[in-house]
Design an enzyme around this catalytic site. Structure first.
Site, PDB file in Angstrom:
ATOM      1  N   THR A  36       0.829  -1.200   0.000  1.00  0.00           N
ATOM      2  CA  THR A  36       0.000   0.000   0.000  1.00  0.00           C
ATOM      3  C   THR A  36       0.862   1.249   0.000  1.00  0.00           C
ATOM      4  OG1 THR A  36      -1.582  -1.269   1.329  1.00  0.00           O
ATOM      5  CG2 THR A  36      -2.012   1.067   1.070  1.00  0.00           C
ATOM      6  N   ASP A  89       1.587   5.469   6.289  1.00  0.00           N
ATOM      7  CA  ASP A  89       2.073   4.092   6.280  1.00  0.00           C
ATOM      8  C   ASP A  89       0.883   3.150   6.231  1.00  0.00           C
ATOM      9  OD1 ASP A  89       3.763   1.919   6.383  1.00  0.00           O
ATOM     10  OD2 ASP A  89       4.771   2.520   8.240  1.00  0.00           O
ATOM     11  N   GLY A  90       1.142   1.904   5.927  1.00  0.00           N
ATOM     12  CA  GLY A  90       0.111   0.881   5.952  1.00  0.00           C
ATOM     13  C   GLY A  90       0.060   0.210   7.311  1.00  0.00           C
ATOM     14  N   ALA A  91      -0.747  -0.837   7.420  1.00  0.00           N
ATOM     15  CA  ALA A  91      -0.845  -1.617   8.654  1.00  0.00           C
ATOM     16  C   ALA A  91      -1.281  -3.028   8.303  1.00  0.00           C
ATOM     17  CB  ALA A  91      -1.831  -0.983   9.631  1.00  0.00           C
ATOM     18  N   ASP A  92      -0.860  -3.978   9.115  1.00  0.00           N
ATOM     19  CA  ASP A  92      -1.296  -5.363   8.946  1.00  0.00           C
ATOM     20  C   ASP A  92      -2.635  -5.609   9.624  1.00  0.00           C
ATOM     21  OD1 ASP A  92       1.091  -6.333   7.533  1.00  0.00           O
ATOM     22  OD2 ASP A  92       2.100  -5.869   9.413  1.00  0.00           O
ATOM     23  N   GLY A 103       4.719  -4.555  10.724  1.00  0.00           N
ATOM     24  CA  GLY A 103       5.978  -5.279  10.664  1.00  0.00           C
ATOM     25  C   GLY A 103       5.957  -6.475   9.748  1.00  0.00           C
ATOM     26  N   GLY A 104       4.822  -6.710   9.074  1.00  0.00           N
ATOM     27  CA  GLY A 104       4.786  -7.810   8.117  1.00  0.00           C
ATOM     28  C   GLY A 104       5.815  -7.666   7.019  1.00  0.00           C
ATOM     29  N   GLU A 111       9.759   2.030  11.068  1.00  0.00           N
ATOM     30  CA  GLU A 111       8.402   2.579  10.967  1.00  0.00           C
ATOM     31  C   GLU A 111       7.967   3.225  12.275  1.00  0.00           C
ATOM     32  OE1 GLU A 111       6.428  -0.344   7.579  1.00  0.00           O
ATOM     33  OE2 GLU A 111       6.435  -0.982   9.673  1.00  0.00           O
ATOM     34  N   LYS A 129      -8.185  -5.181   6.715  1.00  0.00           N
ATOM     35  CA  LYS A 129      -7.209  -5.031   7.793  1.00  0.00           C
ATOM     36  C   LYS A 129      -7.852  -4.686   9.132  1.00  0.00           C
ATOM     37  CE  LYS A 129      -3.548  -5.642   5.191  1.00  0.00           C
ATOM     38  NZ  LYS A 129      -4.147  -5.714   3.849  1.00  0.00           N
TER      39      LYS A 129
END
Length: 260
Positions: A36, A89-92, A103-104, A111, A129
């Site tokens: 992303t 930023d993205g997220a898991d 952290g994936g 980050e 998510k």
């Protein structure tokens, strides 16, 4: 938008496209890591090319830095930039409190440093998510290479007293070798299923010798932009408690040279 993209990829693109509009001339912006975030960088590169947008970016990984330079974005170190106005930023995973698992992609340490050195952190994600309780996605924990087995044993011992459904831990691999972060560390992925108290989990993990940082982002994210495959973007603002929805700008196809 490319018709070749999957619904999830279209959702990620929509969120990235909308978030890219937040960046203004002269800003200092943290750029995240992951698929992303890569689309965000592409969108910002298009603005640099077509609108003459100028800003300084602090990437959270070597992968993001390489892509940013490729599309014409000025890349600087966090030390040179100082405090940042914005990190995207993205997220898991994220929950209703905008607590995150990240952290994936292996960049959780950078980050977290970049996000906490910013006035505002915005997460861009697809709707898949969102979770009621964090923990379905394996929780990454960055550890130093020296004695990592001892650190793993201490983590497993600590998990026995925490409110989780699973306690399996695995060393992340890159083929036949342990995965190595940009700082030369290793990552343990914790298969927890459910994290009953993320704040306590984060505190306990970071007290264990050998642990550098964990992938729980608590009280860091200010806003989440949730993309949908039809181009809608839902924005949730933690400070104001508001939820808004609009349509991402349907620009040109930015993904012909991306892996997804």
């Amino acid at each position: 938008m490319s018709t070749d993209l999957s619904p999830i990829d279209k959702a990620k693109y929509a969120a990235a496209r909308r978030a890219s509009e937040m960046v203004e001339d002269g800003m200092r912006v943290g750029l995240g890591t992951g698929s992303t975030a890569a689309w965000l960088v592409r969108c910002l590169g298009e603005r640099v090319r077509d609108e003459g947008l100028r800003f300084r970016a602090v990437p959270t990984s070597t992968r993001t830095a390489e892509l940013a330079r490729e599309v014409g974005i000025e890349v600087v170190s966090l030390g040179d930039a100082g405090w940042l106005e914005l990190t995207i930023d993205g997220a898991d995973e994220f929950d209703a409190d905008l607590s995150l698992i990240k952290g994936g992609g292996g960049a959780l340490l950078h980050e977290k440093i970049v996000a906490t050195a910013s006035d505002q952190m915005v997460v861009i994600a697809d709707a898949a998510k969102e979770v009621d309780t964090l923990g379905r996605f394996p929780l990454p924990v960055e550890v130093i290479g020296f004695g990592w087995q001892a650190t793993q044993a201490l983590i497993e011992e600590a998990l026995a007293s925490l409110d989780v459904d699973g306690r399996d831990t695995k060393l992340r691999m890159d083929g036949d070798a342990p995965y190595t972060t940009d700082e030369g560390n290793r990552i343990l992925d914790l298969q927890l299923g459910r994290i009953g108290d993320p704040r306590q989990m984060a505190l306990v993990l970071n007290q264990i010798p050998g642990v550098v940082e964990n992938g729980l982002f608590i009280d860091i994210c200010d806003r989440v932009m949730i993309g949908h495959s039809d181009g809608r973007v839902e924005t949730r603002d933690l400070a104001t408690g508001t939820v808004t929805e609009d349509q991402a700008d349907e620009g040109g196809n930015l993904f012909t040279d991306l892996d997804g």
